[in-house]
Write a protein that holds these residues in place. Structure first.
Motif, PDB file in Angstrom:
ATOM      1  N   SER A  12       0.851  -1.180   0.000  1.00 53.78           N
ATOM      2  CA  SER A  12       0.000   0.000   0.000  1.00 53.78           C
ATOM      3  C   SER A  12       0.891   1.235   0.000  1.00 53.78           C
ATOM      4  O   SER A  12       2.112   1.123   0.148  1.00 53.78           O
ATOM      5  CB  SER A  12      -0.889  -0.019   1.244  1.00 53.78           C
ATOM      6  N   PRO A  13       0.310   2.432  -0.134  1.00 54.63           N
ATOM      7  CA  PRO A  13       1.142   3.648  -0.098  1.00 54.63           C
ATOM      8  C   PRO A  13       1.969   3.753   1.176  1.00 54.63           C
ATOM      9  O   PRO A  13       3.055   4.322   1.159  1.00 54.63           O
ATOM     10  CB  PRO A  13       0.120   4.781  -0.197  1.00 54.63           C
ATOM     11  N   SER A  19      -4.681  -5.204   1.706  1.00 59.16           N
ATOM     12  CA  SER A  19      -5.569  -6.155   2.374  1.00 59.16           C
ATOM     13  C   SER A  19      -5.702  -7.434   1.554  1.00 59.16           C
ATOM     14  O   SER A  19      -5.950  -8.502   2.098  1.00 59.16           O
ATOM     15  CB  SER A  19      -6.939  -5.530   2.639  1.00 59.16           C
ATOM     16  N   VAL A  20      -5.504  -7.340   0.242  1.00 57.74           N
ATOM     17  CA  VAL A  20      -5.545  -8.531  -0.611  1.00 57.74           C
ATOM     18  C   VAL A  20      -4.398  -9.479  -0.284  1.00 57.74           C
ATOM     19  O   VAL A  20      -4.562 -10.694  -0.249  1.00 57.74           O
ATOM     20  CB  VAL A  20      -5.490  -8.135  -2.104  1.00 57.74           C
ATOM     21  N   ALA A  22      -2.463  -9.313   2.606  1.00 54.61           N
ATOM     22  CA  ALA A  22      -2.149  -9.432   4.022  1.00 54.61           C
ATOM     23  C   ALA A  22      -2.001 -10.903   4.405  1.00 54.61           C
ATOM     24  O   ALA A  22      -1.176 -11.258   5.233  1.00 54.61           O
ATOM     25  CB  ALA A  22      -3.221  -8.757   4.876  1.00 54.61           C
ATOM     26  N   THR A  23      -2.805 -11.751   3.806  1.00 53.71           N
ATOM     27  CA  THR A  23      -2.597 -13.199   3.853  1.00 53.71           C
ATOM     28  C   THR A  23      -2.029 -13.554   2.491  1.00 53.71           C
ATOM     29  O   THR A  23      -2.719 -13.410   1.477  1.00 53.71           O
ATOM     30  CB  THR A  23      -3.918 -13.959   4.090  1.00 53.71           C
ATOM     31  N   PRO A  24      -0.788 -13.985   2.428  1.00 55.86           N
ATOM     32  CA  PRO A  24      -0.162 -14.221   1.124  1.00 55.86           C
ATOM     33  C   PRO A  24      -0.833 -15.354   0.355  1.00 55.86           C
ATOM     34  O   PRO A  24      -1.424 -16.260   0.948  1.00 55.86           O
ATOM     35  CB  PRO A  24       1.276 -14.605   1.480  1.00 55.86           C
ATOM     36  N   PRO A  25      -0.719 -15.318  -0.962  1.00 57.32           N
ATOM     37  CA  PRO A  25      -1.261 -16.411  -1.768  1.00 57.32           C
ATOM     38  C   PRO A  25      -0.538 -17.720  -1.448  1.00 57.32           C
ATOM     39  O   PRO A  25       0.612 -17.713  -1.033  1.00 57.32           O
ATOM     40  CB  PRO A  25      -0.972 -15.987  -3.213  1.00 57.32           C
ATOM     41  N   ALA A  26      -1.227 -18.808  -1.675  1.00 57.22           N
ATOM     42  CA  ALA A  26      -0.629 -20.125  -1.464  1.00 57.22           C
ATOM     43  C   ALA A  26       0.505 -20.333  -2.466  1.00 57.22           C
ATOM     44  O   ALA A  26       0.527 -19.728  -3.543  1.00 57.22           O
ATOM     45  CB  ALA A  26      -1.686 -21.208  -1.646  1.00 57.22           C
ATOM     46  N   VAL A  27       1.412 -21.216  -2.123  1.00 61.06           N
ATOM     47  CA  VAL A  27       2.461 -21.577  -3.071  1.00 61.06           C
ATOM     48  C   VAL A  27       1.788 -22.257  -4.267  1.00 61.06           C
ATOM     49  O   VAL A  27       0.718 -22.864  -4.124  1.00 61.06           O
ATOM     50  CB  VAL A  27       3.536 -22.485  -2.429  1.00 61.06           C
ATOM     51  N   PRO A  28       2.365 -22.156  -5.451  1.00 60.68           N
ATOM     52  CA  PRO A  28       1.705 -22.676  -6.654  1.00 60.68           C
ATOM     53  C   PRO A  28       1.257 -24.141  -6.557  1.00 60.68           C
ATOM     54  O   PRO A  28       0.160 -24.477  -7.012  1.00 60.68           O
ATOM     55  CB  PRO A  28       2.755 -22.469  -7.749  1.00 60.68           C
TER      56      PRO A  28
END
Length: 168
Positions: A12-13, A19-20, A22-28
């Motif tokens: 963010s700035p 917020s998208v 804040a919980t990282p995406p899962a590993v591929p």
């Protein structure tokens, strides 16, 4: 000053993750396993309609709503099997060797999920049709009643109106 163009992805700035993220995406690999599993449990209106239109579906469609709801309109060729009747009537109406696609009213209803659970507990291979009869109608697919078959125009907010499919 960091601009949108020069800011690192996901910040963010103020420099904190959005917020998208804040919980990282899962590993591929985990994401691939999750999405493959999700497709084993769900199908969508467009795929069901395409298969039914081809004339030889390799599954049976089950409408798990009440008789009053069924009478308002249902997927042509569907089997009417209200959720409460599944334990008693499924063995007489459904072949355990043929996969089942269940639907109810729409995305705000867990009726199809409950029906899918009841069928799975009886040993049926089952998928839930996402969107239910609501999206079936909104995507311009035909419905059947005792008065005949009706097709409403596709809702441009849910389906392409000038093409056969969305391209996904």
């Amino acid at each position: 000053m960091i601009t949108q163009q020069s800011r690192p992805t996901g910040q963010s700035p103020a420099g904190a993750p959005s917020s998208v993220l804040a919980t990282p995406p899962a590993v591929p690999a985990d994401a691939a396993a999750y999405f493959a599993a999700r497709l084993a449990f769900h199908t969508d209106v467009a795929d069901v309609h395409t298969a039914l239109s081809a004339g030889a579906p390799d599954f049976v469609v089950v409408d798990c709503r009440s008789t009053a709801a069924w009478d308002q309109g249902h997927v042509p060729g569907a089997v009417h099997l209200p959720t409460a009747r599944i334990p008693a009537d499924a063995p007489q109406l459904l072949d355990p060797e043929v996969p089942v696609v269940v639907y109810c009213w729409g995305p705000g209803c867990d009726g199809a999920t409950r029906a899918a659970l009841a069928l799975a507990r009886l040993g049926y291979r089952v998928k839930e049709m996402l969107g239910g009869i609501e999206y079936w109608i909104r995507e311009g697919c035909p419905t059947e009643t005792w008065q005949g078959t009706e097709t409403r125009p596709a809702d441009p907010l849910t389906a392409p109106v000038d093409e056969g499919d969305c391209g996904c």
